[in-house]
Design a protein around this motif. Sequence first.
Motif, PDB file in Angstrom:
ATOM      1  N   GLU A   1      -6.194  11.060   0.183  1.00  0.00           N
ATOM      2  CA  GLU A   1      -6.249   9.636  -0.163  1.00  0.00           C
ATOM      3  C   GLU A   1      -7.458   8.949   0.474  1.00  0.00           C
ATOM      4  O   GLU A   1      -8.005   9.414   1.474  1.00  0.00           O
ATOM      5  CB  GLU A   1      -4.976   8.912   0.296  1.00  0.00           C
ATOM      6  CG  GLU A   1      -3.744   9.213  -0.532  1.00  0.00           C
ATOM      7  CD  GLU A   1      -3.051  10.503  -0.111  1.00  0.00           C
ATOM      8  OE1 GLU A   1      -2.062  10.872  -0.761  1.00  0.00           O
ATOM      9  OE2 GLU A   1      -3.511  11.135   0.866  1.00  0.00           O
TER      10      GLU A   1
ATOM     11  N   ASP B   1      -2.983  -3.882  -2.158  1.00  0.00           N
ATOM     12  CA  ASP B   1      -2.887  -5.114  -2.935  1.00  0.00           C
ATOM     13  C   ASP B   1      -3.374  -6.308  -2.116  1.00  0.00           C
ATOM     14  O   ASP B   1      -2.598  -7.101  -1.591  1.00  0.00           O
ATOM     15  CB  ASP B   1      -1.452  -5.352  -3.406  1.00  0.00           C
ATOM     16  CG  ASP B   1      -1.332  -6.548  -4.341  1.00  0.00           C
ATOM     17  OD1 ASP B   1      -2.339  -6.901  -4.973  1.00  0.00           O
ATOM     18  OD2 ASP B   1      -0.232  -7.119  -4.431  1.00  0.00           O
TER      19      ASP B   1
ATOM     20  N   ARG C   1      -9.414   1.186   1.724  1.00  0.00           N
ATOM     21  CA  ARG C   1     -10.340   0.162   2.222  1.00  0.00           C
ATOM     22  C   ARG C   1      -9.857  -0.287   3.613  1.00  0.00           C
ATOM     23  O   ARG C   1      -8.940  -1.082   3.725  1.00  0.00           O
ATOM     24  CB  ARG C   1     -10.384  -1.017   1.246  1.00  0.00           C
ATOM     25  CG  ARG C   1     -11.100  -0.699  -0.068  1.00  0.00           C
ATOM     26  CD  ARG C   1     -10.856  -1.779  -1.108  1.00  0.00           C
ATOM     27  NE  ARG C   1      -9.476  -1.757  -1.571  1.00  0.00           N
ATOM     28  CZ  ARG C   1      -8.937  -2.709  -2.327  1.00  0.00           C
ATOM     29  NH1 ARG C   1      -9.644  -3.781  -2.672  1.00  0.00           N
ATOM     30  NH2 ARG C   1      -7.680  -2.609  -2.726  1.00  0.00           N
TER      31      ARG C   1
ATOM     32  N   GLU D   1      -4.664   3.814  -1.302  1.00  0.00           N
ATOM     33  CA  GLU D   1      -4.806   2.843  -2.372  1.00  0.00           C
ATOM     34  C   GLU D   1      -3.748   3.081  -3.466  1.00  0.00           C
ATOM     35  O   GLU D   1      -3.284   4.189  -3.631  1.00  0.00           O
ATOM     36  CB  GLU D   1      -6.201   2.953  -2.993  1.00  0.00           C
ATOM     37  CG  GLU D   1      -7.330   2.571  -2.042  1.00  0.00           C
ATOM     38  CD  GLU D   1      -7.445   1.074  -1.785  1.00  0.00           C
ATOM     39  OE1 GLU D   1      -6.814   0.291  -2.526  1.00  0.00           O
ATOM     40  OE2 GLU D   1      -8.161   0.705  -0.849  1.00  0.00           O
ATOM     41  N   HIS D   2      -3.338   2.063  -4.161  1.00  0.00           N
ATOM     42  CA  HIS D   2      -3.985   0.748  -4.188  1.00  0.00           C
ATOM     43  C   HIS D   2      -3.465  -0.146  -3.062  1.00  0.00           C
ATOM     44  O   HIS D   2      -2.268  -0.187  -2.801  1.00  0.00           O
ATOM     45  CB  HIS D   2      -3.749   0.101  -5.557  1.00  0.00           C
ATOM     46  CG  HIS D   2      -4.286  -1.263  -5.702  1.00  0.00           C
ATOM     47  ND1 HIS D   2      -3.484  -2.368  -5.830  1.00  0.00           N
ATOM     48  CD2 HIS D   2      -5.575  -1.735  -5.701  1.00  0.00           C
ATOM     49  CE1 HIS D   2      -4.211  -3.439  -5.962  1.00  0.00           C
ATOM     50  NE2 HIS D   2      -5.493  -3.097  -5.877  1.00  0.00           N
TER      51      HIS D   2
ATOM     52  N   THR E   1     -10.136  -8.990  -3.455  1.00  0.00           N
ATOM     53  CA  THR E   1     -11.392  -8.284  -3.218  1.00  0.00           C
ATOM     54  C   THR E   1     -12.037  -8.820  -1.946  1.00  0.00           C
ATOM     55  O   THR E   1     -12.230 -10.034  -1.807  1.00  0.00           O
ATOM     56  CB  THR E   1     -12.354  -8.485  -4.403  1.00  0.00           C
ATOM     57  OG1 THR E   1     -11.742  -7.975  -5.583  1.00  0.00           O
ATOM     58  CG2 THR E   1     -13.677  -7.774  -4.158  1.00  0.00           C
TER      59      THR E   1
ATOM     60  N   LEU F   1       0.839  -1.191   0.000  1.00  0.00           N
ATOM     61  CA  LEU F   1       0.000   0.000   0.000  1.00  0.00           C
ATOM     62  C   LEU F   1       0.880   1.250   0.000  1.00  0.00           C
ATOM     63  O   LEU F   1       2.105   1.151   0.051  1.00  0.00           O
ATOM     64  CB  LEU F   1      -0.919  -0.012   1.225  1.00  0.00           C
ATOM     65  CG  LEU F   1      -0.289  -0.345   2.599  1.00  0.00           C
ATOM     66  CD1 LEU F   1       0.456   0.835   3.212  1.00  0.00           C
ATOM     67  CD2 LEU F   1      -1.354  -0.834   3.563  1.00  0.00           C
TER      68      LEU F   1
END
Length: 241
Positions: free
Chosen positions: A175, A158, A178, A155-156, A161, A117
């Motif tokens: 930024e 890794d 999740r 993000e991103h 999902t 990240l």
Amino acid sequence: MTQVTVWNEYRHERTNPIAMDIYPNGIHTAIATQLQEEYGFSAQTATLDEAEHGLTVEVLNRTDVLIWWGHMAHDEVDDEIVNRVQARVLEGMGLIILHSGHYSKIFKKLMGTSCALKWREADEKERLWVVNPAHPIAAGIGEYIELEQEEMYGEHFDIPTPDELVFVSWFEGGEVFRSGCTYSRGQGKVFYFRPGHETYPTYHNPQIIRVIANAVNWAADGRGAQPQYGHVPVPLEQIHR
């Protein structure tokens, strides 16, 4: 009674004066004490420098949910212990990974990705938005949690999902991230929760502890059917040739 084990490297709190002042007895003790006193869990702790990192077969066998905080010493965690923890997760033990534990061996092993990240330390405001208000991990939280100072993760991220996304963070610098992700691995439930940099009093925030307590209840909740693996010598029905 749900048995929780809070695992922590316990390195920053013995070497960094700021972390030492915020968590004089370690992050693990701060979390375990609140879970026990405020939520009624049976909570024990384990740290990196204990024999077998405090995660003996006996300890793990009686642990319903393992909480993991690591940062500066991921590589010092013995692979045999990582495999032991993975096996218990697959058997049904819950696992909660906190903050920089995203780079831990156990999380990367369970995710199968780099778990990389972006990050920045700039005393930024973080607002964790509840994006799945029906989820039990978000119970009693409201629309968001606001932290005046935290380390930024961006993000991103890794990771696979998530099965369910519970929180998304926005940071003062712009930024997003999740920040609350659930997974199933074998019979075990896994929750990644982002906040908790060692030089901020995040684990003294009642809402953060509420999320962790909710996650313990969720991860310790009942499982489905117990699968059977291996050779099946006797069929359920007669086989006609």
